[in-house]
Structures are given as structure tokens and as C-alpha cells.
Design a protein around this motif. Sequence first.
Motif, short mmCIF file in Angstrom:
data_model
loop_
_atom_site.label_atom_id
_atom_site.label_comp_id
_atom_site.label_asym_id
_atom_site.label_seq_id
_atom_site.Cartn_x
_atom_site.Cartn_y
_atom_site.Cartn_z
N UNK A 58 0.83 -1.21 0.00
CA UNK A 58 0.00 0.00 0.00
C UNK A 58 0.86 1.26 0.00
N UNK A 59 2.03 1.20 0.64
CA UNK A 59 2.92 2.36 0.66
C UNK A 59 3.42 2.69 -0.74
N UNK A 60 3.62 1.67 -1.58
CA UNK A 60 4.01 1.91 -2.98
C UNK A 60 2.82 2.50 -3.73
N UNK A 61 1.65 1.90 -3.56
CA UNK A 61 0.47 2.35 -4.30
C UNK A 61 0.03 3.76 -3.94
N UNK A 62 0.33 4.21 -2.73
CA UNK A 62 -0.06 5.57 -2.33
C UNK A 62 1.07 6.58 -2.55
N UNK A 63 2.21 6.12 -3.06
CA UNK A 63 3.31 7.03 -3.38
C UNK A 63 4.26 7.33 -2.23
N UNK A 64 4.11 6.66 -1.10
CA UNK A 64 5.04 6.88 0.01
C UNK A 64 6.39 6.22 -0.25
N UNK A 65 6.41 5.16 -1.05
CA UNK A 65 7.64 4.44 -1.37
C UNK A 65 7.72 4.20 -2.87
N UNK A 66 8.94 4.10 -3.37
CA UNK A 66 9.13 3.69 -4.77
C UNK A 66 9.15 2.16 -4.83
N UNK A 85 9.08 -7.89 8.88
CA UNK A 85 9.81 -8.47 7.76
C UNK A 85 10.58 -7.38 7.03
N UNK A 86 11.71 -7.76 6.47
CA UNK A 86 12.43 -6.90 5.55
C UNK A 86 11.97 -7.32 4.16
N UNK A 87 11.49 -6.37 3.37
CA UNK A 87 10.91 -6.71 2.07
C UNK A 87 11.24 -5.64 1.04
N UNK A 88 11.65 -6.10 -0.14
CA UNK A 88 11.74 -5.22 -1.30
C UNK A 88 10.32 -5.19 -1.85
#
Length: 109
Positions: A58-66, A85-88
Motif C-alpha cells: 500500500x505504501x508503494x500504491x499511495x506514493x510513500x515508497x518507490x 519483515x524486511x521486504x523489497x
Amino acid sequence: GKYTPLDPQLAADCRELGVEFLPEEPIVPLLDSERPDIVNAWRTVSQGYKVALQVASMCVDTGLLEAGTLVISMGGSGRGADTAVAVETHGYEDVLKSNVTEIIAMPSK
């Protein structure tokens, strides 16, 4: 059920430290209803694992993360966060590209 909202003063204090929050009701595709195969596979590991991966996506989809950013994401159940968890991470469209590099913490039961 509904969750208790974050105390406004605590949120303000966190923002001063550089913490960013997902919108209260982020407008992103819901993996639960549209991709139950993925969600159920994650849930077989643990509920917290599923939530941690959903939050990171969700952080990617909302623009908080690339997409492809390596982060530590936490999740749990209604009783609180118990899994890290550590996750790419990747967003909804490429969620299967998400790569968990480490399970940092997870309950044994």
C-alpha cells in the motif's frame, strides 16, 4: 471492527520526527477481495506476515515508497503488531515481485 484512531498529538509528534502515514482510507486496490490467492498464501505463514506485506504494498500504491524499496514492515492482528519483515516491496500490479529478504520477528503460534 473499527480501530481506535491514532491520537492527534501523537501523530503530530511523529510527523515532526519525519514519520509519514498512509491516508486513513487509502484509495488502492484491495488484495483481499481481488487477489485472494496471494492473500491466503501469505496468511498461511501468519496473519501478521500478510498484513506486513499488504501495508508495504500500500505504501508503494499511495506514493510513500518507490517500487523495489527495501523496507522493514510490521503487521499483526487485532491484538497488535507481532511480525516484522524486511521486504523489497512492490505495489498491487507487481505484488508478486515483492521479495521478503528476512523475517525479523514472528510469533511461533
